[in-house]
Design a protein around this motif. Sequence first.
Motif, PDB file in Angstrom:
ATOM      1  N   LEU A  15       5.007  -5.375  -3.768  1.00  0.00           N
ATOM      2  CA  LEU A  15       5.851  -4.259  -3.437  1.00  0.00           C
ATOM      3  C   LEU A  15       5.206  -3.118  -4.569  1.00  0.00           C
ATOM      4  N   ARG A  16       4.999  -3.664  -6.021  1.00  0.00           N
ATOM      5  CA  ARG A  16       4.775  -2.562  -6.939  1.00  0.00           C
ATOM      6  C   ARG A  16       3.257  -1.931  -6.839  1.00  0.00           C
ATOM      7  N   THR A  17       2.587  -2.526  -5.691  1.00  0.00           N
ATOM      8  CA  THR A  17       1.240  -1.908  -5.499  1.00  0.00           C
ATOM      9  C   THR A  17       1.415  -0.732  -4.630  1.00  0.00           C
ATOM     10  N   PHE A  18       2.464  -0.442  -4.071  1.00  0.00           N
ATOM     11  CA  PHE A  18       2.454   0.624  -3.179  1.00  0.00           C
ATOM     12  C   PHE A  18       4.078   1.333  -3.218  1.00  0.00           C
ATOM     13  N   ALA A  19       5.202   0.434  -3.631  1.00  0.00           N
ATOM     14  CA  ALA A  19       6.534   1.094  -3.757  1.00  0.00           C
ATOM     15  C   ALA A  19       6.407   1.920  -4.833  1.00  0.00           C
ATOM     16  N   LYS A  20       6.170   3.275  -4.791  1.00  0.00           N
ATOM     17  CA  LYS A  20       6.105   4.194  -5.993  1.00  0.00           C
ATOM     18  C   LYS A  20       7.438   5.535  -5.609  1.00  0.00           C
ATOM     19  N   HIS A  21       8.235   5.674  -6.622  1.00  0.00           N
ATOM     20  CA  HIS A  21       9.212   6.490  -6.643  1.00  0.00           C
ATOM     21  C   HIS A  21       8.376   7.799  -5.945  1.00  0.00           C
ATOM     22  N   HIS A  22       9.301   8.565  -4.925  1.00  0.00           N
ATOM     23  CA  HIS A  22       8.492   9.679  -4.365  1.00  0.00           C
ATOM     24  C   HIS A  22       8.563  11.002  -5.131  1.00  0.00           C
ATOM     25  N   GLU A  23       9.432  10.999  -6.254  1.00  0.00           N
ATOM     26  CA  GLU A  23       9.318  12.108  -7.162  1.00  0.00           C
ATOM     27  C   GLU A  23       8.581  11.612  -8.268  1.00  0.00           C
ATOM     28  N   LEU A  56      -1.542  -0.879   4.916  1.00  0.00           N
ATOM     29  CA  LEU A  56      -3.030  -0.909   5.370  1.00  0.00           C
ATOM     30  C   LEU A  56      -3.471  -1.355   4.152  1.00  0.00           C
ATOM     31  N   ASP A  57      -3.326  -1.136   2.555  1.00  0.00           N
ATOM     32  CA  ASP A  57      -3.834  -1.632   1.504  1.00  0.00           C
ATOM     33  C   ASP A  57      -3.740  -3.182   1.412  1.00  0.00           C
TER      34      ASP A  57
END
Length: 687
Positions: free
Chosen positions: A526-534, A383-384
């Motif tokens: 990808l680095r704008t939203f692909a963030k480690h879930h932990e 979306l972003d």
Amino acid sequence: MSRIGMVLVALILANVSCAHASSSRAAAAGTAAEANAAAPSAIPLFYTGSPDAAALRAACQAELAKARESLDRMLAVRGARTLDNTLEPYSKAMMHADNAGSWSSLLESVHPDSAYRAAAEELTQATSKFLTEVSLNRAVYDALQAVDVSKADPATRHFVTRTLRDFRLAGVDRDDATRQRLQEIRDELVLVSQEFDRNIRNDSRTIQVTAAELLGLPQDYLDAHKPGPDGKITISIEYPDRFPVMTYATNGETRRRLQHETLNRAWPANRTVLDSLIAKRHRLATTLGYGNWADYITADKMIGSGAKAAEFIDRIATLTRDQAAKEYEVYLKRKREDDPKAAAVNRWEARYYEQLVRKRDFDYDAQEVRPYFPFEGVKRGILDVTSKLFGVTYTRIENAAVWHPSVEAYEVREGDRLLGRFFLDLHPRPGKYNHAAQFNVRTGVTGAQLPEAALVCNFAGGTPGDPGLMEHDDVLTFFHEFGHLLHTIFGGHQRWMPVSGIATEHDFVEAPSQMLEEWGQDAAVLRTFAKHHETGAPIPEELVAKMRRAKVFGRGIDTSFQVLFAAISLNIYNQEPSRVDPDSLARALETAIIPYPPMPDTHFQASFGHLNGYSAVYYTYLWSLVIAKDLFSRFDREKMLGSETATRYRRTVLEPGGTKPAQELVREFLGREFRYDAYEKYLRGEN
């Protein structure tokens, strides 16, 4: 997959795959009736009030009644025929009929209640019957043909030219007896098509395994698949369950069993159904004077004929044959490290050895990227990214009525202007459409109604405590389907309904979605939203670089599978049905095209849903990809979130909808005809 926003093309395909429902109970038909009087932005979402099956029926019947009223008004005209007294009511009639078919088609594919889905199927049949009757109505055709459009704008002239062509392809210019036969065949085709899809949708198979048989699977997957009281773990053939097993499970028998069930989905139920589908389509084509269904269905496509489609498929097969063979030899060599006597790599071993080779030779482990793709983060990211790229904003509609608690509704705005709305239905459940597609809900028509669409996918997540870690391929699928949605929204602001939304030639519709996948592969994006879930840390650039390098390997084999599917699709429909044994044909083409041996006792074609919706034109995915790679060559890879080129692309390619031939849209954006150069570089891994 995308629903084409052309009523007559959908009719010719004998598969009205639109989508939309109604409002609640008595209010359902009222909401539809108010659509004409209210400003488009004031018309509520189609599912307002959580309609039951009776309300859906009332709403769809009201839309069909309005369609008939509009046609009656058009046919009652005396004197000179004009845009206002003929084209306007015809377009309005098609809009109302499209609403009815769209609502029922979506809900027969997604509603959780089987009785509701059955009721929706009946409404789809009624709409299809009405549209067939219109397409064979000589008085409607003569009225449209009598309109003088010589001084009209180009979009109107194109609308009329194409509409008259579609009427002729439907058989409107044939004698009464022939038109009656065509009506009967098309009515039968709707029923057979629905049965084919229903059998696939309802056959969600499972296997049971022990924890030891899932060695190699990521911990989050194991956490989400706990043993039952008997110690067994149930694994389904649906995407979120299947793909991780086929990629990571070290137990070959587990993979083999799951692959066997996957390739036998809807078998034997669809064996005779597919035979009937093939025979009826051939009868329709030959009744209209075509040698076979493939020639008929390609007559209005960019490619032009079944023979040219075959030439194109052969061209791509030639481009990838040697590359696929070399990749397969690498897999076989790796397998022989585990089994020195191995003579072949089997279908259920393909993803597994692909992953092992990528890990060893490219230092890339797909499990490394999964923690960076939790479902909610990916959804927000898409979306972003598209918001910034195309200059729009998305606002979730709170407390919107939806057909399942997991479904969300959104508005799309450009500044203060409301452009459209959409639904996200993104997780699997029993009886739901089990692939990924965008369904039309309302085709936008200027001054009448805004575009609405539904994204129907089957991703991980959606349950409490499950982060829904996605494979990177799932991320690309999300981008792809969202591309269809944007095309529907941006292109859905035309005066004439049949050329609004995704209404280009069928073999172009995948190109915009395939191009949007590029943003799901770029490190900066990808680095704008692909963030480690932990930890919340963004995905490392070097990990993305490794992933991109590794994914080049295997591209030849991946493409060979697309060639196989395209060849099956075309060859099932380009000859006499009496000569077609789908099992034998699929086996022969597998042997000739892909390096893996056929899997014994499997019947893939029974669940190949595109044999219904796309019928003979599955080559579309390859054809569109050639165009998509060329379109993307105009973007600056160093500024993927820059909006200048994206805005020009939106205005030139997406916003016109079907008001121009696709070749012209491409030419205006590229400044030339499309070429194969960028695609061939992609195959070689040079871009």
